[in-house]
Design a protein around this motif. Structure first.
Motif, PDB file in Angstrom:
ATOM      1  N   ARG A 411       0.757  -1.426  -0.039  1.00 31.24           N
ATOM      2  CA  ARG A 411      -0.112  -0.154  -0.445  1.00 31.24           C
ATOM      3  C   ARG A 411       0.854   1.334   0.149  1.00 31.24           C
ATOM      4  O   ARG A 411       2.042   0.913  -0.080  1.00 31.24           O
ATOM      5  CB  ARG A 411      -0.751   0.337   0.990  1.00 31.24           C
ATOM      6  N   ARG A 412      -0.058   2.481  -0.329  1.00 26.67           N
ATOM      7  CA  ARG A 412       0.749   3.769  -0.687  1.00 26.67           C
ATOM      8  C   ARG A 412       1.778   4.134   0.704  1.00 26.67           C
ATOM      9  O   ARG A 412       0.823   3.820   2.271  1.00 26.67           O
ATOM     10  CB  ARG A 412       0.143   4.414  -0.944  1.00 26.67           C
ATOM     11  N   GLU A 413       2.230   5.334   1.379  1.00 29.17           N
ATOM     12  CA  GLU A 413       2.850   5.465   2.355  1.00 29.17           C
ATOM     13  C   GLU A 413       2.138   7.813   2.113  1.00 29.17           C
ATOM     14  O   GLU A 413       1.886   7.788   0.783  1.00 29.17           O
ATOM     15  CB  GLU A 413       3.943   6.043   2.157  1.00 29.17           C
ATOM     16  N   SER A 414       2.360   8.243   3.241  1.00 31.73           N
ATOM     17  CA  SER A 414       2.090   9.330   2.991  1.00 31.73           C
ATOM     18  C   SER A 414       2.645  10.207   4.560  1.00 31.73           C
ATOM     19  O   SER A 414       3.073   9.647   5.615  1.00 31.73           O
ATOM     20  CB  SER A 414       0.354   9.497   2.861  1.00 31.73           C
ATOM     21  N   HIS A 415       3.446  11.569   4.524  1.00 26.98           N
ATOM     22  CA  HIS A 415       4.054  12.111   4.545  1.00 26.98           C
ATOM     23  C   HIS A 415       3.058  12.796   6.034  1.00 26.98           C
ATOM     24  O   HIS A 415       2.918  13.085   7.094  1.00 26.98           O
ATOM     25  CB  HIS A 415       4.287  13.548   4.273  1.00 26.98           C
ATOM     26  N   LEU A 416       1.289  13.156   5.448  1.00 26.32           N
ATOM     27  CA  LEU A 416       0.456  13.633   6.216  1.00 26.32           C
ATOM     28  C   LEU A 416      -0.284  12.839   6.561  1.00 26.32           C
ATOM     29  O   LEU A 416      -0.658  11.636   5.217  1.00 26.32           O
ATOM     30  CB  LEU A 416      -0.221  14.901   5.031  1.00 26.32           C
ATOM     31  N   LEU A 417      -0.925  12.163   7.338  1.00 24.92           N
ATOM     32  CA  LEU A 417      -1.628  11.538   7.929  1.00 24.92           C
ATOM     33  C   LEU A 417      -2.468  12.211   9.255  1.00 24.92           C
ATOM     34  O   LEU A 417      -2.316  13.336   9.697  1.00 24.92           O
ATOM     35  CB  LEU A 417      -1.165  10.478   7.999  1.00 24.92           C
ATOM     36  N   HIS A 418      -3.654  11.373   9.775  1.00 28.72           N
ATOM     37  CA  HIS A 418      -5.094  11.858  11.026  1.00 28.72           C
ATOM     38  C   HIS A 418      -4.131  10.965  11.419  1.00 28.72           C
ATOM     39  O   HIS A 418      -2.902  10.436  12.079  1.00 28.72           O
ATOM     40  CB  HIS A 418      -6.157  10.944  10.262  1.00 28.72           C
TER      41      HIS A 418
END
Length: 477
Positions: A411-418
């Protein structure tokens, strides 16, 4: 601009710079009354359903996004838009602003919901366009027939290096508890901006996707913003928008539709605390505010244990042996929430991730709202506080633990998360009978980052995240 407001704006810019890539007009769907100068903070969520104009199998996009607002006399924050009212009188308004522009899209090598590999002939496979932060000026003439605005904006992050001119008319129709705001807008995109988002570069061309240059582009748009105050603190929003794109844009091989509709349903909780000045003079949230401030320092370790399992007492560290140090500044917003003795707080956090030589160490920023309860039966003897925070977290790099989990799930990764947080602490002064330390608290909190189970394009449809178990000291003053 006072220090806390300055810090909030800067953190907003940092978060916007690396927010995930998806296609919608969220940044154009304003939730605030344009004449609101109440100085209120609010937090909520919006659900967005939108037609996708780009080619490919996904003809509709859905998203769950956070809403953060502040309607100050001089400063404003409306989730993706933030700025300063440089001039604001009965006839004219001049705003200096930053705005998160969300026309970008992810690399279509994988399906958004499942993470499965897309077929070779997918229209956007191998292509990616980034969102960006744009800065600009907006001049508004206020009349009896509505607000007539001209806006100039320019890429401030070096993504497309282009600009845009927007002309807009809007008129707010106000009732007792409701507002309707019809609006019409015409946008002219510079060549750099139009070609970046709708063109195909020569090195991106394939047998089914020829190179294409957009030399100019324009968009007509019309919509209706609806706002309703449900009791004092509860705000409902409905936004409808229709956009029609010029022939130069619609003729691109990566564009399938020349128009699209978006619908946004939103809810915000407005804290609405009493504005009590600390000293004589006009109330100011940061510099002349009688409500308490807090400063928290913490250190802890990352863990693969789920958030709920940690709350059930399963506290441990991950095999990767990575750590987190954090400093949080808080300011109380209200004494009660939902008519209950639950305090509302605003939090700004800065963390340092120590990655144990797996990669370089890096910084993390947090913007959150916190609900805190402290009226336990034993609190007169030993003051005890329980808190729960909700907000966003941005990291300079992807934490090693999140990289490992994403690789396992493909799955993808993200710098911005909840961001979520649970905290529990007690007064050090009450424990040791030291009057001078009764406002010093020692405790434990869970530092949680997630993509809301892959349901949010805003968080790049990340299905996962990371937790950290943290010990801390916090002063209230």
């Amino acid at each position: 601009m006072n220090p806390i407001q300055t810090a909030a704006c800067r953190l907003g810019i940092v978060l916007a710079l690396c927010a995930p890539l998806y296609v919608n007009a969220f940044g154009d769907l304003r939730t605030l009354d344009p004449e609101d100068r109440s100085g209120e903070w609010s937090f909520g969520f919006a659900y967005i359903l939108e037609d996708v104009i780009y080619a490919g199998e996904e003809r509709e996009s859905t998203d769950l996004v956070p809403l953060f607002t502040y309607s100050g006399k001089h400063l404003f924050l409306d989730s993706t838009d933030f700025g300063w009212h440089a001039v604001d009188n009965s006839q004219w308004q001049l705003d200096v602003f930053g705005s998160y522009f969300t026309q970008g899209y992810n690399d279509h090598s994988f399906y958004r919901e499942t993470g499965a590999v897309r077929p070779p002939d997918d229209a956007l496979k191998g292509m990616e366009r980034k969102n960006t932060v744009e800065a600009g000026l907006e001049l508004t003439r206020k009349t009896d027939f509505g607000r007539f605005s001209v806006q100039l904006r320019q890429d401030a992050h070096g993504v497309h290096d282009g600009g845009e001119l927007r002309a807009r008319w809007a008129n707010v129709i106000r009732g007792n508890q409701w507002q309707l705001e019809p609006w019409v807008e015409y946008n002219v995109l510079s060549e750099d901006k139009a070609d970046y988002y709708f063109g195909v570069q020569s090195d991106e061309a394939t047998a089914t996707r020829p190179a294409y240059t957009v030399e100019q582009g324009s968009v007509w748009a019309a919509g209706l913003a609806g706002r309703y105050s449900l009791w004092r603190h509860h705000q409902l929003n409905l936004n409808l928008a229709y956009r029609a794109y010029s022939d130069e844009i619609a003729s691109s091989p990566i564009v399938a539709e020349d128009s699209g509709v978006s619908v946004q349903f939103g809810y915000r909780y407005e804290f609405g605390g009493e504005k009590r000045p600390k000293d004589s003079g006009e109330y100011n949230f940061a510099t002349n505010n009688a409500r308490p401030t807090s400063l928290r320092v913490a250190y802890g370790c990352t863990t693969e244990t789920k958030f709920v399992e940690i709350l059930q007492g399963d506290i441990n560290c991950a095999d990767l042996d990575t750590d987190l140090a954090s400093v949080f500044l808080g300011r109380q917003l209200s004494d009660r929430m939902l008519t209950l003795p639950i305090e509302g707080w605003l939090q700004l956090g800065l963390g340092r991730r120590f990655e144990n030589d797996l990669q370089d160490d890096f910084w993390e920023g947090v913007f959150a709202f916190k609900a805190m309860f402290r009226q336990f039966p034993w609190s007169d003897s030993v003051e005890t506080r329980v808190g729960f925070s909700n907000g966003v977290s941005y990291t300079g790099r992807i934490p090693a633990l999140e990289q490992d989990k994403a690789a396992r799930k493909n799955r993808r990764e993200s710098h911005l998360l909840h961001y979520l947080e649970f905290s529990l602490d007690v007064s050090v002064g009450d424990l040791f009978r030291l009057d001078g330390m009764r406002d010093l608290f020692a405790g434990f909190y869970v530092h949680h980052r997630s993509g809301i189970f892959g349901s949010s394009n805003y968080y790049k449809n990340v299905d996962g995240g990371s937790n950290a178990n943290m010990l801390y000291l916090e002063w209230e003053f």
